[in-house]
Design a protein around this motif. Structure first.
Motif, short mmCIF file in Angstrom:
data_model
loop_
_atom_site.label_atom_id
_atom_site.label_comp_id
_atom_site.label_asym_id
_atom_site.label_seq_id
_atom_site.Cartn_x
_atom_site.Cartn_y
_atom_site.Cartn_z
N ALA A 193 16.56 28.41 72.93
CA ALA A 193 16.15 27.07 73.33
C ALA A 193 16.50 26.05 72.25
CB ALA A 193 14.66 27.06 73.61
N VAL A 194 16.29 26.43 70.98
CA VAL A 194 16.61 25.50 69.90
C VAL A 194 18.10 25.15 69.93
CG1 VAL A 194 16.76 25.26 67.41
CG2 VAL A 194 14.69 26.20 68.43
N PRO A 236 16.61 15.74 75.36
CA PRO A 236 15.85 16.94 75.69
C PRO A 236 14.36 16.62 75.62
CG PRO A 236 16.74 17.11 73.47
CD PRO A 236 17.32 15.87 74.08
N GLY A 237 13.63 17.21 76.50
CA GLY A 237 12.19 16.92 76.53
C GLY A 237 11.87 15.84 77.53
N GLU A 238 12.87 15.00 77.82
CA GLU A 238 12.65 13.97 78.84
C GLU A 238 13.61 14.13 80.01
OE1 GLU A 238 12.56 10.12 76.97
OE2 GLU A 238 11.13 10.90 75.51
N ASP A 239 14.93 14.00 79.68
CA ASP A 239 15.91 14.17 80.76
C ASP A 239 15.90 15.61 81.25
OD1 ASP A 239 16.57 11.61 80.25
OD2 ASP A 239 18.24 12.09 78.92
N ILE A 240 15.80 16.52 80.31
CA ILE A 240 15.72 17.93 80.68
C ILE A 240 14.48 18.51 80.03
CG2 ILE A 240 16.83 20.18 80.46
CD1 ILE A 240 19.51 18.81 80.52
N ASN A 246 8.94 16.81 67.45
CA ASN A 246 9.87 15.69 67.54
C ASN A 246 10.05 15.18 68.96
OD1 ASN A 246 10.27 15.97 64.85
ND2 ASN A 246 12.19 17.14 65.05
N GLY A 247 9.38 15.81 69.89
CA GLY A 247 9.52 15.38 71.27
C GLY A 247 10.75 15.91 71.96
N ASP A 248 11.42 16.88 71.34
CA ASP A 248 12.64 17.41 71.94
C ASP A 248 12.38 18.59 72.85
OD1 ASP A 248 14.13 15.58 70.60
OD2 ASP A 248 14.54 16.88 68.90
N ALA A 249 11.19 19.14 72.78
CA ALA A 249 10.90 20.31 73.59
C ALA A 249 9.52 20.13 74.18
CB ALA A 249 10.95 21.58 72.74
N ASN A 250 9.27 20.86 75.29
CA ASN A 250 8.02 20.59 75.98
C ASN A 250 6.96 21.67 75.83
OD1 ASN A 250 10.43 19.37 77.62
ND2 ASN A 250 8.65 18.02 77.86
N ALA A 251 7.38 22.93 75.99
CA ALA A 251 6.33 23.95 76.00
C ALA A 251 6.88 25.29 75.56
CB ALA A 251 5.77 24.08 77.41
N ASP A 275 -0.81 19.81 69.10
CA ASP A 275 -0.53 19.63 67.67
C ASP A 275 0.61 20.51 67.18
OD1 ASP A 275 -0.62 18.92 65.04
OD2 ASP A 275 -2.28 20.30 64.56
N PRO A 276 1.77 20.30 67.73
CA PRO A 276 2.90 21.16 67.33
C PRO A 276 3.19 21.09 65.83
CG PRO A 276 3.64 19.33 68.71
CD PRO A 276 2.14 19.34 68.77
#
Ligand SMILES: Nc1ncnc2c1ncn2[C@@H]1O[C@H](COP(=O)(O)OP(=O)(O)OP(=O)(O)O)[C@@H](O)[C@H]1O
Ligand SMILES: Nc1ncnc2c1ncn2[C@@H]1O[C@H](COP(=O)(O)OP(=O)(O)OP(=O)(O)O)[C@@H](O)[C@H]1O
Ligand SMILES: [Mg+2]
Ligand SMILES: [Mg+2]
Lengths: 322, 344, 505, 295
Positions: D200-201, D214-218, D235-240, D282-283
């Motif tokens: 994923a990274v 990433p995190g928004e569009d995908i 950083n908001g690049d990933a969701n879960a 709290d990532p």
């Protein structure tokens, strides 16, 4: 010793004995029949494949497909026993026919296309593993009663060591391999091919036929190794034995066979296999090495063996020349 | 037709053939867009993703020309990547990180070369040793984890673009060109070939075979280091366990698809690099086509075997012989070169 | 007719090697196949035994059309062959080589003892005392040659083909070989004999066929074809000039004064006994001896291929270090080895590359010999040594044996060394080129180069040498110079037992 | 007590962390740990187990590389009366052959990941691309299975492309690039499901380089919970991500010690929790907590 051809073999045996002695000093238990029996059992599939590899390398070739063929064999046996209802012996026979034919096909391509064996068998390696994936991507247990009873055949040696069926099969494979390589016309042709294809042809050797037979034999041994591996693990798994071909090549070389072909002994390979097994056992007995130190240790020990062998050889040849 | 072009013609044709094939399963394969100041499209991807194997193929071709083989290059990528990442994480600058990585590649190559040329160990085995233990060394450096770093300058080497083209493409283009110039504008190519064909006779003619052998393995190490830098920069982290895993096989495959004989002798770097592009086209094509992943290996194997068969010189000979047999029916006996069995 | 070839044709890329050649072999005859280097002799033989696929023509054995498509097929038909380059397997033992393909077996398993016995039988009558269980590769070329002959003789039920079998043999072995061949002839075999030694041809052969540029020129009984006409057939021109140069026997005293090089006490344990040698500028030293007397070893020691255990080498400037061939080359030495296939040519490289190789190695990889210079050198030596080729870019491996030898010579001549060692330089070289090479050696020495020639051909050695050194058992046993150099003296020194040491000066 | 530990290898950071923690746990409890690394090979694991039996260790920890083929060797261990505890993956063998298995349920992990996506997209149409683990590995098969279970009842969510990224970061990146190429520059893709965080990274980098967010569009959902992925979430690049704890040894040693003490047998399966972490959890803090654990 009169014959300098024997030196590499003797060097291999000598080094193995010395290494075993050193291990014994550190872990006396290593000299038990248990460990000795394990050494045979755990390396049975490798030894069998290495017999085929020795013949291939003696002819100046190489067979990278064997690891994949073992994996394929396991999957094939598992799938057939699960789905077809055939008796395991029939499945074994069918498998050996398939792997032999596959080896023969590679041999034919190598000869006919005049392509290096390295590449043809590399493609073969991809292909066979790919086919194994297509048969099943999952690992499949084998639980046929006859099969499981085969797995449990062993002779108890004094000291509780087990001499298993597959260990015996490996030793037999070496005997047969020795006779084929050193006592038959086919074997003579193998050595001839290793000495030089052109020359072999001029001496009346039928190069094409020999090449096909060599790789067919290697395929056969890989198939047999696959059966033994299936017995060993009791399952079929398409991801199994990745990289075994390289281990097999290493054992052949440690065994004193020249990779360029034309010189070597099948029994040398047996000691190569045992040496590899000893390295593994030593590392497990030690039990402190991290993943990376394990790898480094294997490499360093391999290097030490080969350099020692070279040194010993140089010493003896220098002595005999003087 | 200039000899240089003639030499790589079969490879070019094969590459075209593979591209056509891929276009059949993925029609947009050849489309290229220009957006945000960079070119994007599957072909650009092939050029970029092909960089590691192309670089390895350059070094591998030199090693193969001496009759050797270098199985350690994949592992060297892991080591050099780990060295670079460790240097960056330790706070050293971009230049030092690159220099250290390149130096590590040179040293490791020199080590293999020493084993082959001086100790006299056969190349497969000598490099196999490094292949096995080297990954341990790389893991030792990263302690088994992915050593992530944050340095845009270094990452630029892996995923940046220059003049719209990905940086890795520039790197392999430059290295290929440089290597070709070095071996063909100097006598190095001749000396390498002569050592590869007959080391003993070359040594008797005064060629310093040892130095040549060590040099080619060092060159291979250097190429592997560059490939390692690119892969590490691309994912912004050194993955000692997986970087370059099995890529040595692809590199050898590329070299052979480039028409170089594993027995050593005459070689062509450009053809090997095209070989690398052929392999990458296949890989990318498989990904784009969207087949289930368990088919990947079979598809690749079948294509490779097909290419080998088509490129096989003896097959070409058979066709020619067939042709000449047909034309022999014509009144004038045409004695066209019938390739003898002996040139196998 | 036992064997008949009818309009055999074979083309290699860009050249016709055989052009509608007819050839007949009767049973009970020895038939010489002669011609210059590159005339097509070996090609004819290889077409005959199925190594090469012929383009056209037919091959009849006992009037039946046979088309051997492989050597094994030819062997099965009773055609035994010794090819020009020794084609045996160095990695197999002598016994395995001899019995290869028809090993004595019981239940499919080879019995080593029977194999050894069979091999020993095969070698009877060749005067070889060798260990059958050793790798063939550990023996000299000459021994290998004899083993190859013994093997071919055994295989030949009908036809025996010998392609330059005597090139590396000395007189004693040649006589033994001839005895064997005559015996076979009397048994009704047909024998094809290829050689550049015309004396041997006349001594052995009943008929002679001459090839030139792939065409058959003539077939005649040997007693009706005199030597001069034979040579003219081979060369395709008048001989007058040739004979002239043969006669011009120059043996001027070498330029006196400081020796160019002096070897003092040079030796290597178990290899070559220590010896002294002073080499004068402009002289030709001949080195003679029986097979295995250590001539090649001596040369290898001088050229730094093997390191010496004792002794020093010095020139006017002082001591020289000769630890490897590069040192020797730097010191102005050159060495054309005996076994051109393994030690001389780089088979896949072009003639041009082969010629410039040593020069390039000396200049280092950075300073490439300019392309124009390379071309000039190649063209020059192709012309001067009369190398038969379709061009300078042809791969050396594709040249005929004699022409390969010339390329190796050219490599060293191009270096213009001050001391050149030639180990069997004329092996496999035809009459015309033979004379040219000897002539060349003389020209070189006239310009001040010193040359050491090792040769089994005594006539040649005597003709060309200013001094002759005789070796026996790796030791110098005699030195002859000036008018002492006669065939008789040399033979005497070679053969003398230890009591006759006084010959040594 | 002496415990032999046969580890698969060190093919990922997660695995390295598991090894580190196992060593730490053993040290903390005064257990002599014999470690053997199998380099991803079952045959090495079997050989190592045989050696452990031959050496007579008091217990064996086994992280099996594959689920089948253990019957024989486990029988040998049982004959020698050495308890075996499986770590992290389960096997296909009669459960009397081992003492207990500690691990997560991979199918369940896939289900948790899928469940998150189902909740996240609601009724929106969503095309998912899937990065598979190594072809043939049981984890990959089961996580895929679990994810498919979770979305089975939601026809608005469909997997449009699925390829193996071999569990590696570079594999994830390369495959994601081709997904983006193939799906109209990524505009057809609504979410990414990756079988592990490493891939994923890599994929997140590919998405960024393609000019998407990433995190928004995908949306990205993945499994494992490695530090770098938490940072991406921060950083908001990933969701879960669904955590797979590397501390398998703790429960395993607990069970062993209990057994040594008074013979209490643990349950046959000790399931570790598969906790879902999202950007709301709290990532950054999670990253800080994990970054020194040897991942
Ligand atoms: N494999 C080959 N490829 C191309 N040309 C060849 C090949 N073999 C031989 N030739 C050419 O064919 C011609 C005849 O060669 P051949 O070896 O038959 O000569 P020869 O009469 O045996 O000479 P020599 O006395 O030197 O042995 C030569 O010009 C040679 O260059
Ligand atoms: N007739 C023979 N019997 C046994 N061994 C022999 C015989 N002839 C040669 N040898 C072996 O072959 C080896 C190589 O000999 P070498 O090449 O030095 O001889 P040479 O004097 O150079 O002769 P030539 O160059 O004519 O072959 C020697 O070490 C010798 O032991
Ligand atoms: Mg000839
Ligand atoms: Mg000699």
């Amino acid at each position: 010793m009169r014959n300098p051809r024997l030196y590499p073999l003797l060097a291999t045996i000598a080094i193995f004995i010395i290494a075993y002695a050193i291990c014994y000093l550190q872990f006396p238990y290593i000299l038990s029949t248990r460990v000795a029996g394990n050494l045979l059992t755990d390396n049975a599939y490798l030894g069998i494949v290495a017999v085929g590899m020795t013949i291939v390398i003696l002819s100046g070739g190489i067979d990278l497909s064997v690891g994949s063929v073992i994996a394929f064999s396991g999957v094939f046996i598992a799938v057939m026993l699960r789905d077809s209802g055939l008796h395991p012996l029939a499945v074994f026979a069918l498998l050996l026919v398939i792997t032999t034919a596959f080896g023969a096909a590679m041999g034919w391509l190598i000869y006919r296309l005049a392509m290096p064996a390295f590449i043809v068998t590399l493609a073969g390696m991809f292909l066979v593993r790919g086919v194994a994936y297509m048969m099943s991507i999952d690992s499949i247990p084998i639980d046929h009663p006859f099969f499981t009873s085969l797995q449990r055949v062993y002779w108890l040696m004094p000291g509780k060591g087990r001499l298993t069926l597959i260990g015996v099969v490996m030793l037999l494979a070496f005997v047969v391999g020795h006779i084929i390589a050193h006592r038959t016309r086919f074997g003579a042709n193998v050595f001839a091919l290793g000495g030089g294809e052109q020359t072999a042809r001029l001496m009346g050797s039928r190069v094409g036929r020999t090449t096909v037979m060599i790789y067919a034999f290697s395929g056969l041994m890989a198939g047999l190794g696959g059966i033994v591996f299936a017995l060993y693990t009791g399952s079929g798994y398409p991801l199994a034995t990745v990289g075994t071909e390289l281990t097999a090549i290493a054992t052949v070389v440690i065994g004193g066979t020249l990779l360029t072909g034309g010189a070597g002994y099948v029994f040398g390979t047996l000691f190569g296999v045992l040496t590899m097994g000893l390295i593994q056992t030593y590392i497990v007995f030690d039990g402190t090495l991290s993943s990376w130190w394990t790898r480094i240790a294997i490499g360093v020990l391999l290097l030490a063996f080969i350099v020692l062998q070279k040194g010993l050889l140089r010493l003896t040849t220098a002595r005999s020349a003087a | 037709m200039p000899a240089a072009v003639k030499r790589i013609l079969p490879q070019l044709i094969t590459l075209l053939g593979v591209m056509v094939l891929v276009s059949l399963v993925f029609p947009d394969f050849l489309s290229i867009d220009y957006s945000d100041g960079r070119l994007v499209g599957p072909v650009i991807d092939v050029l970029k993703r092909g960089a590691p194997v192309a670089l390895l193929a350059v070094g591998m071709t030199l090693v193969v020309a001496t009759g050797g083989i270098d199985l350690s290059v994949g592992t060297l990528m892991a080591i050099t990547g780990a060295v670079a990442a460790a240097a960056i994480v330790a706070g050293h600058g971009l230049v030092l990180a690159i220099v250290l990585a390149l130096a590590a590649g040179l040293c490791a190559g020199g080590f293999s070369g020493f084993l082959v040329a001086v100790v006299g160990i056969q190349p497969i085995v000598a490099t196999l040793i490094l292949m096995i233990s080297g990954r341990g060394i790389a893991q030792l450096i990263t302690e088994g984890r992915i050593l992530t770093f944050n340095m845009p300058g270094f990452a630029f080497l892996g995923s940046g673009t220059l003049l719209g083209v990905p940086v890795p493409v520039w790197i392999w283009l430059a290295v290929t060109a440089l290597a070709i110039v070095i071996v063909r504008r100097t006598a190095l190519g001749l000396l390498i070939e002569s050592v590869g064909i007959n080391r003993r006779a070359s040594a008797l003619a005064g060629v310093n075979a040892r130095v040549i052998l060590i040099a080619v393995y060092m060159a291979s190490g250097l190429c592997a280091a560059l490939a390692g830098i690119i892969t590490t920069a691309d994912i912004r982290g050194a993955d000692a366990n997986n970087a370059g895993l099995w890529l040595e096989l692809d590199a050898i495959l590329a070299t052979v698809l480039g028409g170089n004989s594993l027995r050593g002798g005459r070689f062509s770097i450009s053809a090997a690099v095209i070989g690398a592009l052929i392999i990458q086209t296949i890989n990318t094509g498989i990904l784009l086509a969207g087949f289930p992943s368990e088919y990947n290996l079979v598809i690749k194997a079948v294509l490779v075997i097909l290419i080998l068969v088509v490129q096989s010189p003896s097959l070409a000979g058979d066709l020619k012989r067939l042709g000449s047999q047909l034309s022999r029916r014509a009144p004038r006996r045409s004695a066209k070169a019938a390739p003898q069995r002996s040139d196998r | 007719m036992l064997l008949a070839l009818q309009s055999l044709t074979k083309t290699f890329v860009g050249m016709k090697a055989l052009d509608e050649v007819d050839f007949e072999l009767a049973s009970g005859e020895v038939h010489a196949l002669l011609g210059e280097n590159g005339a097509g002799k070996s090609t004819l033989i290889k077409c005959l035994t199925g190594v090469y696929r012929r383009d056209a023509g037919s091959i009849l054995l006992d009037g039946r059309d046979i088309s051997p498509d492989s050597t094994s097929r030819a062997q099965a038909l009773g055609i035994g062959t010794v090819y020009q380059e020794v084609n045996l397997l160095p990695n197999l033992t002598v016994a395995q080589n001899l019995t290869f393909g028809h090993e004595p077996r019981r239940f499919g398993i080879i019995s080593p003892r029977a194999q050894r016995r069979r091999a020993a039988q095969m070698l009877e009558g060749y005067g070889l005392d060798i260990d059958l269980d050793r790798d063939l590769g550990s023996y000299s070329v000459a021994v290998q040659q004899l083993v190859a002959i013994a093997r071919a003789v055994e295989l030949s039920g009908r036809v025996l083909i010998l392609d330059e079998p005597t090139a590396s043999l000395d007189d004693r072995e040649v006589q033994m070989l001839f005895a064997v061949v005559r015996r076979l002839r009397d048994r009704g075999l047909g024998i094809i004999f290829v050689s550049h030694f015309l004396d041997q041809v006349y001594a052995l052969c009943d008929r002679i066929t001459v090839l030139r540029n792939g065409c058959r020129i003539v077939t005649e009984r040997s007693d009706s074809l005199d030597r001069v006409r034979l040579i003219e057939h081979m060369l395709g021109r008048e001989l007058a000039a040739q004979e002239e140069s043969e006669k011009r026997h120059r043996r001027s005293a070498p330029l006196a004064g400081e020796p160019l090089l002096s070897f003092a006490g040079v030796g290597r344990r178990g290899f070559v006994e220590p010896f002294d040698l002073e080499v004068q500028r402009g002289e030709v030293i001949g080195m003679s001896g029986l097979l295995g007397s250590g001539r090649t070893e001596t040369a290898e020691l001088m050229f730094g291929i093997r390191r010496m255990h004792s002794g020093t080498v010095s020139d006017a400037e002082g001591d020289l270090r000769l630890n490897n061939p590069r040192d020797a080359i730097a010191a102005g030495f050159g060495f054309a080895p005996e076994d051109r296939k393994t030690d001389g040519i780089i088979a896949d490289l072009s003639i041009r590359d082969n010629i410039v190789l040593a020069m390039q190695a000396r200049r280092g990889w950075l300073r490439r010999v300019p392309r124009a210079e390379q071309k000039r050198l190649a063209a020059d030596y192709i012309e001067r040594l009369d190398i038969r080729t379709s061009g300078p870019e042809k791969a050396v491996g594709e040249l005929s044996g004699g022409n390969q030898q010339k390329v190796v010579l050219a490599r060293w001549l191009a270096m213009n060394p001050r001391f050149l060692v030639l180990d069997e330089p004329t092996r496999g070289i035809d009459v015309g080129a033979h004379a040219e090479i000897l002539q060349l050696v003389r020209e070189l020495t006239a310009r001040g180069m010193a040359v050491l020639v090792i040769s089994s051909e005594l006539d040649e050695l005597i003709a060309v040498s200013d001094r002759v050194i005789v070796l026996r058992d790796r030791r110098q046993v005699a030195r002859l110079s000036g008018s002492d150099i006669t065939l008789e003296n040399v033979v005497h020194a070679i053969a003398a037992s230890d009591e006759h040491r006084e010959v040594s000066a | 007590e002496t415990v032999g530990f046969s580890q698969i290898g060190s093919e990922s950071g997660w695995r390295a962390a598991e090894t580190t923690i196992t060593r730490q746990q053993a040290e903390k409890r005064g257990i002599d740990l014999r470690f053997s690394d199998a380099q991803q090979r079952q045959e090495n694991q079997i050989a190592a187990l045989r050696s452990f039996v031959a050496q007579g260790v008091d217990a064996i920890l086994l992280a099996p590389v594959v689920s089948t083929g253990w019957d024989n060797i486990l029988m040998e261990a049982r004959d020698a009366e050495i308890p075996v505890v499986l770590l992290d993956r389960r096997i296909d063998a009669p459960d009397d052959l081992y003492m207990t298995a500690v691990g997560a349920d991979s199918v369940h992990e896939g289900e948790v990941a899928g469940g998150w996506l189902v909740d996240e997209v609601g009724d929106r149409q969503c095309n998912v691309v899937e990065l598979q683990g190594t072809t043939g590995s049981s984890v990959a098969i089961e996580r895929k299975q679990g994810f498919e279970n979770a979305i089975a009842d939601h026809p608005n969510i469909s997997i449009i492309r699925s390829q193996t990224g071999d569990f590696t970061r570079s594999g994830g990146k390369e495959v994601m690039e081709s997904f983006l190429q193939a799906e109209n520059g990524g505009r057809n893709i609504c979410a990414l499901f990756s079988h592990n965080d490493d891939m994923a990274v890599g994929a997140i980098q590919a998405i960024k380089e393609a000019g998407l967010n990433p995190g928004e569009d995908i949306l990205t959902v993945s499994i494992d919970g490695v530090p770098d992925y938490f940072r991406a979430m921060a950083n908001g690049d990933a969701n879960a991500t669904v955590e797979l704890t590397p501390n398998m040894a703790g429960p395993a040693f607990d069970a062993l010690q209990a057994w040594w003490q008074d013979g209490t047998l643990p349950p046959k399966f000790i399931q570790t929790p598969s906790t879902l972490y999202t950007q709301a959890d709290d990532p950054e803090g999670e990253y800080q907590r994990r970054k020194d654990l040897g991942y």
